[in-house]
Write a protein that holds these residues in place. Structure first.
Motif, PDB file in Angstrom:
ATOM      1  N   ILE A 106      12.457 -45.205  23.557  1.00  0.00           N
ATOM      2  CA  ILE A 106      13.909 -45.088  23.441  1.00  0.00           C
ATOM      3  C   ILE A 106      14.589 -46.443  23.259  1.00  0.00           C
ATOM      4  O   ILE A 106      15.797 -46.554  23.367  1.00  0.00           O
ATOM      5  N   GLY A 107      13.812 -47.442  23.004  1.00  0.00           N
ATOM      6  CA  GLY A 107      14.373 -48.772  22.806  1.00  0.00           C
ATOM      7  C   GLY A 107      14.346 -49.568  24.092  1.00  0.00           C
ATOM      8  O   GLY A 107      14.581 -49.041  25.172  1.00  0.00           O
ATOM      9  N   GLU A 108      14.052 -50.835  23.955  1.00  0.00           N
ATOM     10  CA  GLU A 108      13.891 -51.723  25.114  1.00  0.00           C
ATOM     11  C   GLU A 108      15.143 -51.749  25.992  1.00  0.00           C
ATOM     12  O   GLU A 108      15.058 -51.713  27.218  1.00  0.00           O
ATOM     13  N   GLU A 109      16.324 -51.799  25.356  1.00  0.00           N
ATOM     14  CA  GLU A 109      17.560 -51.873  26.142  1.00  0.00           C
ATOM     15  C   GLU A 109      17.772 -50.621  26.983  1.00  0.00           C
ATOM     16  O   GLU A 109      18.310 -50.689  28.084  1.00  0.00           O
ATOM     17  N   PHE A 110      17.330 -49.473  26.503  1.00  0.00           N
ATOM     18  CA  PHE A 110      17.479 -48.237  27.275  1.00  0.00           C
ATOM     19  C   PHE A 110      16.430 -48.117  28.371  1.00  0.00           C
ATOM     20  O   PHE A 110      16.677 -47.531  29.411  1.00  0.00           O
ATOM     21  N   LEU A 111      15.237 -48.658  28.131  1.00  0.00           N
ATOM     22  CA  LEU A 111      14.204 -48.614  29.158  1.00  0.00           C
ATOM     23  C   LEU A 111      14.586 -49.446  30.371  1.00  0.00           C
ATOM     24  O   LEU A 111      14.207 -49.137  31.493  1.00  0.00           O
ATOM     25  N   LYS A 112      15.349 -50.504  30.153  1.00  0.00           N
ATOM     26  CA  LYS A 112      15.761 -51.385  31.245  1.00  0.00           C
ATOM     27  C   LYS A 112      17.083 -50.957  31.881  1.00  0.00           C
ATOM     28  O   LYS A 112      17.425 -51.416  32.956  1.00  0.00           O
ATOM     29  N   ALA A 113      17.826 -50.093  31.207  1.00  0.00           N
ATOM     30  CA  ALA A 113      19.159 -49.715  31.673  1.00  0.00           C
ATOM     31  C   ALA A 113      19.088 -48.731  32.834  1.00  0.00           C
ATOM     32  O   ALA A 113      18.162 -47.931  32.946  1.00  0.00           O
ATOM     33  N   LYS A 114      20.073 -48.788  33.686  1.00  0.00           N
ATOM     34  CA  LYS A 114      20.220 -47.835  34.780  1.00  0.00           C
ATOM     35  C   LYS A 114      20.994 -46.648  34.221  1.00  0.00           C
ATOM     36  O   LYS A 114      22.082 -46.798  33.692  1.00  0.00           O
ATOM     37  N   CYS A 115      20.407 -45.468  34.307  1.00  0.00           N
ATOM     38  CA  CYS A 115      21.071 -44.255  33.840  1.00  0.00           C
ATOM     39  C   CYS A 115      21.728 -43.573  35.031  1.00  0.00           C
ATOM     40  O   CYS A 115      21.246 -43.676  36.160  1.00  0.00           O
ATOM     41  N   LEU A 116      22.783 -42.859  34.771  1.00  0.00           N
ATOM     42  CA  LEU A 116      23.469 -42.109  35.813  1.00  0.00           C
ATOM     43  C   LEU A 116      23.468 -40.632  35.461  1.00  0.00           C
ATOM     44  O   LEU A 116      23.721 -40.257  34.320  1.00  0.00           O
ATOM     45  N   MET A 117      23.219 -39.811  36.465  1.00  0.00           N
ATOM     46  CA  MET A 117      23.330 -38.366  36.292  1.00  0.00           C
ATOM     47  C   MET A 117      24.814 -38.005  36.224  1.00  0.00           C
ATOM     48  O   MET A 117      25.673 -38.754  36.702  1.00  0.00           O
ATOM     49  N   ASN A 118      25.110 -36.848  35.664  1.00  0.00           N
ATOM     50  CA  ASN A 118      26.499 -36.390  35.597  1.00  0.00           C
ATOM     51  C   ASN A 118      27.156 -36.405  36.967  1.00  0.00           C
ATOM     52  O   ASN A 118      28.315 -36.789  37.107  1.00  0.00           O
ATOM     53  N   ALA A 119      26.426 -35.986  37.997  1.00  0.00           N
ATOM     54  CA  ALA A 119      26.985 -35.927  39.349  1.00  0.00           C
ATOM     55  C   ALA A 119      27.360 -37.326  39.852  1.00  0.00           C
ATOM     56  O   ALA A 119      28.370 -37.486  40.546  1.00  0.00           O
ATOM     57  N   GLU A 120      26.578 -38.343  39.488  1.00  0.00           N
ATOM     58  CA  GLU A 120      26.903 -39.707  39.898  1.00  0.00           C
ATOM     59  C   GLU A 120      28.138 -40.219  39.176  1.00  0.00           C
ATOM     60  O   GLU A 120      29.005 -40.858  39.775  1.00  0.00           O
ATOM     61  N   VAL A 121      28.231 -39.926  37.875  1.00  0.00           N
ATOM     62  CA  VAL A 121      29.411 -40.332  37.113  1.00  0.00           C
ATOM     63  C   VAL A 121      30.649 -39.628  37.664  1.00  0.00           C
ATOM     64  O   VAL A 121      31.713 -40.241  37.809  1.00  0.00           O
ATOM     65  N   ALA A 122      30.516 -38.366  38.026  1.00  0.00           N
ATOM     66  CA  ALA A 122      31.642 -37.621  38.594  1.00  0.00           C
ATOM     67  C   ALA A 122      32.134 -38.283  39.876  1.00  0.00           C
ATOM     68  O   ALA A 122      33.349 -38.428  40.076  1.00  0.00           O
ATOM     69  N   LEU A 123      31.227 -38.692  40.737  1.00  0.00           N
ATOM     70  CA  LEU A 123      31.628 -39.356  41.985  1.00  0.00           C
ATOM     71  C   LEU A 123      32.386 -40.649  41.709  1.00  0.00           C
ATOM     72  O   LEU A 123      33.402 -40.943  42.351  1.00  0.00           O
ATOM     73  N   ILE A 124      31.906 -41.421  40.742  1.00  0.00           N
ATOM     74  CA  ILE A 124      32.556 -42.688  40.392  1.00  0.00           C
ATOM     75  C   ILE A 124      33.958 -42.433  39.832  1.00  0.00           C
ATOM     76  O   ILE A 124      34.937 -43.068  40.243  1.00  0.00           O
ATOM     77  N   LEU A 125      34.056 -41.488  38.902  1.00  0.00           N
ATOM     78  CA  LEU A 125      35.356 -41.206  38.286  1.00  0.00           C
ATOM     79  C   LEU A 125      36.338 -40.588  39.279  1.00  0.00           C
ATOM     80  O   LEU A 125      37.533 -40.885  39.239  1.00  0.00           O
ATOM     81  N   GLU A 126      35.845 -39.738  40.168  1.00  0.00           N
ATOM     82  CA  GLU A 126      36.725 -39.152  41.194  1.00  0.00           C
ATOM     83  C   GLU A 126      37.279 -40.235  42.111  1.00  0.00           C
ATOM     84  O   GLU A 126      38.452 -40.211  42.476  1.00  0.00           O
ATOM     85  N   LYS A 127      36.439 -41.187  42.483  1.00  0.00           N
ATOM     86  CA  LYS A 127      36.897 -42.287  43.343  1.00  0.00           C
ATOM     87  C   LYS A 127      37.967 -43.103  42.620  1.00  0.00           C
ATOM     88  O   LYS A 127      38.991 -43.449  43.211  1.00  0.00           O
ATOM     89  N   LYS A 128      37.736 -43.405  41.351  1.00  0.00           N
ATOM     90  CA  LYS A 128      38.715 -44.162  40.564  1.00  0.00           C
ATOM     91  C   LYS A 128      40.013 -43.375  40.423  1.00  0.00           C
ATOM     92  O   LYS A 128      41.116 -43.935  40.547  1.00  0.00           O
ATOM     93  N   TYR A 129      39.913 -42.070  40.214  1.00  0.00           N
ATOM     94  CA  TYR A 129      41.099 -41.218  40.097  1.00  0.00           C
ATOM     95  C   TYR A 129      41.894 -41.243  41.400  1.00  0.00           C
ATOM     96  O   TYR A 129      43.122 -41.360  41.383  1.00  0.00           O
ATOM     97  N   ASP A 130      41.192 -41.143  42.535  1.00  0.00           N
ATOM     98  CA  ASP A 130      41.861 -41.205  43.841  1.00  0.00           C
ATOM     99  C   ASP A 130      42.570 -42.540  44.031  1.00  0.00           C
ATOM    100  O   ASP A 130      43.682 -42.594  44.561  1.00  0.00           O
ATOM    101  N   GLN A 131      41.924 -43.626  43.597  1.00  0.00           N
ATOM    102  CA  GLN A 131      42.549 -44.945  43.701  1.00  0.00           C
ATOM    103  C   GLN A 131      43.821 -45.009  42.860  1.00  0.00           C
ATOM    104  O   GLN A 131      44.835 -45.556  43.296  1.00  0.00           O
TER     105      GLN A 131
END
Length: 141
Positions: free
Chosen positions: A17-42
């Motif tokens: 999948i390409g070197e940059e993707f192999l090294k990248a940290k991926c987030l599950m939808n549930a993790e992205v949701a938690l991050i965006l919900e926190k930002k929305y609350d802020q």
């Protein structure tokens, strides 16, 4: 398989999948949701009219990941990542399985063909155990 320029073609089934993707940290939808919900609350706390602070793209992104998140509880999301991380999965594999929640090893390997590769220590029994652990987390969500 190499192309005429000598570069390998990307192929998610083989984890090419390409070197940059192999090294990248991926987030599950549930993790992205938690991050965006926190930002929305802020944003809500910072302004009386939070909707004026939130772009349409942000709002739609939050709706998408919330809708397609299999886990809502932050503790459950952490447990899912822990279970999947213990099984020597790549970030890409971890996120696909965490997002799609297959029920069987056969289904998991159909969704993530790279799980079929021998020598990874992931036989059907281990994959089924991992999926059963995820099912228990979903059940008590």
């Amino acid at each position: 398989m190499a192309s005429a320029s000598g570069e390998e073609e990307e192929n998610a089934a083989e984890l090419k999948i390409g070197e940059e993707f192999l090294k990248a940290k991926c987030l599950m939808n549930a993790e992205v949701a938690l991050i965006l919900e926190k930002k929305y609350d802020q944003l809500q706390q910072a302004s009386e009219d939070a909707s004026s602070q939130v772009s349409q793209v942000f709002e739609r992104s939050l709706q998408y990941v919330t809708r397609f998140s299999r886990y809502k509880n932050p503790d459950a999301v952490k447990q899912v990542r822990d279970v999947l991380s213990r099984n020597a999965l790549s970030e890409f594999e971890l996120c696909v399985i965490g997002n799609l929640c297959p029920d069987t090893a056969e289904e998991a390997k159909a969704m993530v063909p790279s799980l079929k590769h021998k020598g990874r220590g992931l036989d059907d029994e281990k994959i089924d155990k991992m999926l059963n652990d995820l099912a228990v987390i979903r059940k008590f969500e």
